[in-house]
Design a protein around this motif. Structure first.
Motif, short mmCIF file in Angstrom:
data_model
loop_
_atom_site.label_atom_id
_atom_site.label_comp_id
_atom_site.label_asym_id
_atom_site.label_seq_id
_atom_site.Cartn_x
_atom_site.Cartn_y
_atom_site.Cartn_z
N GLN A 125 -10.26 -3.07 -9.54
CA GLN A 125 -9.53 -2.37 -8.78
C GLN A 125 -8.30 -3.33 -8.28
N ALA A 137 0.89 5.14 -9.27
CA ALA A 137 2.07 4.16 -9.35
C ALA A 137 3.25 4.88 -10.03
N VAL A 141 -4.52 -2.91 -9.41
CA VAL A 141 -3.25 -2.96 -8.48
C VAL A 141 -2.29 -4.08 -8.82
N ILE A 190 -2.42 1.08 -0.30
CA ILE A 190 -2.89 0.39 -1.19
C ILE A 190 -3.71 -0.64 -0.50
N SER A 191 -3.63 -1.19 0.38
CA SER A 191 -4.24 -2.29 1.02
C SER A 191 -5.58 -1.73 1.71
N MET A 214 -4.93 4.88 -10.46
CA MET A 214 -3.97 4.04 -9.96
C MET A 214 -2.65 3.65 -10.53
N SER A 234 -0.53 -2.27 -11.62
CA SER A 234 0.25 -0.96 -11.20
C SER A 234 1.63 -1.12 -10.36
N PHE A 235 1.43 -2.10 -9.26
CA PHE A 235 2.36 -2.37 -8.55
C PHE A 235 4.02 -2.66 -9.03
N GLY A 284 -6.99 1.00 0.41
CA GLY A 284 -8.00 1.21 -0.69
C GLY A 284 -8.54 0.02 -1.30
N PHE A 289 -4.23 6.25 -3.95
CA PHE A 289 -4.07 4.92 -3.97
C PHE A 289 -5.33 4.21 -3.13
#
Length: 403
Positions: A82, A375, A86, A48-49, A371, A89-90, A51, A363
């Motif tokens: 985005q 997730a 995130v 994710i990072s 996303m 979604s997280f 991304g 991701f």
């Protein structure tokens, strides 16, 4: 101090040590922390990072391309969007991962029904984007039903195939094939050949893992080949994609630009923000973000990302080696197979090793539906790979604790 006295002292200290370490914490968060595969979660967070960094690199090119008609996007417009996805979604991923396995299965089966219905409604109320009708909704509330259906379909299919272990007379393979044909028919109406191939690959992988006969596997492989040939002969979208790939017929600008962008940065790239070819690349922030990474961060960075995807797949399969429940095995293996195959297809398209399919890089590519759906899928995978640490103690610890 005698050996018995030492053991008694250690037994007295152990509860205090457990409390400090948190193993005695039986709250939902404490239980999740000790039962979850934290290495898998860490690798997903790294993806994710990466991304977010990649979308930040691709955002100026996408903003430049889509600014027009009175709309002017800021260079980091897609990055901020985005980041918002995130942030949404997280927590969803963590929340789904906290579900007990039975609840996770029910959640997935309900989701499969809801999003199959949504997929059927796309031709009626869907929105056309870039010549394809795959979306439902308006404005920022648009979503792509097929993205959400994938993880739910995997878990539902795993449950269906696991019933064969209880009663071998159940016609689970024909029923699963009928479900696949229904979904494939709905997808090809959009048209979405790439997602159709993805659902077919998931079905074949789960059949193989479920232990069906070699004769049936041979028939399925032959049927899959016949389906691809039939699609090539009678389905214009497939004909165009395959001809473009094999014979360089028609418009090959996208895949040619992607390959040129990917290799333009050499081994170590031009540096963040130094890419130029990305401004000529369609969908730089979604389908072809892997090429942007290649240009700005180099082929070495691309190789590291590919290895990270491989590590996630291997990690899950290794964790499943001692799994005895057939449903859990099929569900987790199917989810990670879907994840790995999607990544492989996207990277292969960017490398000009597969026809263009319009599939995101998990991701990493920009996209709210992608996303959020990923997730949910990863949350389900984390739920199905959770292990009780008290059931996995070594014989030494069990004896030492007096049990």
């Amino acid at each position: 101090m005698t050996a018995e006295a030492t053991i008694r002292t250690e037994r007295k200290r152990r509860p205090r040590m457990a409390a400090r370490l948190g193993r005695s914490d039986r709250s939902a968060i404490g239980t999740l922390f000790w039962e979850m595969d934290r290495v898998l979660l860490m690798m997903v967070m790294v993806l994710i990072s990466i991304g977010l960094i990649a979308v930040a690199a691709a955002s100026p090119a996408a903003a430049h391309r889509y600014s027009g008609g009175g709309t002017v996007f800021a260079p980091l417009h897609y990055f901020w969007r985005q980041l918002a996805w995130v942030i949404i979604s997280f927590p969803v991923m963590i929340g789904v991962s906290m579900l007990p396995k039975v609840a996770a299965r029910r959640f997935a089966m309900i989701g499969a029904g809801v999003f199959t219905l949504a997929l059927a409604l796309v031709p009626l109320i869907g929105i056309e984007v870039n010549g394809a009708m795959r979306w439902i909704g308006v404005g920022i509330a648009q979503f792509q039903p097929s993205e959400f259906l994938k993880p739910f379909f995997v878990v539902t299919l795993a449950w269906l195939l696991s019933l064969k272990a209880q009663d071998e007379t159940l016609p689970v393979v024909p029923i699963s094939a009928a479900a696949l044909l229904l979904i494939a028919g709905l997808l090809m109406k959009q048209p979405d050949f790439g997602q159709t191939v993805m659902f077919g690959a998931i079905w074949m992988a789960l059949l193989l893992l479920s232990g069906v006969s070699a004769r049936l596997i041979g028939g399925v492989v032959g049927g899959g080949f016949a389906a691809i040939v039939g699609a090539y002969l009678f389905y214009p979208v497939a004909t165009q994609r395959i001809n473009n790939f094999l014979f360089s017929e028609g418009d090959t600008y996208q895949v040619d630009s992607a390959y040129a962008t990917l290799t333009g940065g050499g081994l170590f790239g031009t540096g963040p923000g130094g890419g130029v070819a990305k401004y000529r690349l369609p969908e730089a922030h979604t389908d072809y973000i892997f090429s942007v990474i290649g240009e700005e961060f180099g082929l070495v960075a691309c190789a590291v990302i590919a290895l990270l995807y491989l590590a996630i797949v291997v990690r899950v399969f290794v964790r499943l080696l001692d799994e005895e429940d057939s449903f859990t095995l099929l569900a987790a293996a199917g989810l990670v197979t879907q994840f790995g195959v999607q990544a492989l297809i996207n990277m292969a398209v960017n490398l000009h090793l597969a026809p263009s399919k319009g599939m995101t890089l998990p991701f990493i590519s920009y996209g709210g539906s992608s996303m959020l759906a990923l997730a949910i899928g990863m949350g389900l995978l984390l739920a199905f790979t959770r292990r009780n640490p008290y059931l996995t103690r070594s014989p030494y610890v069990v004896k030492w604790s007096g049990k």
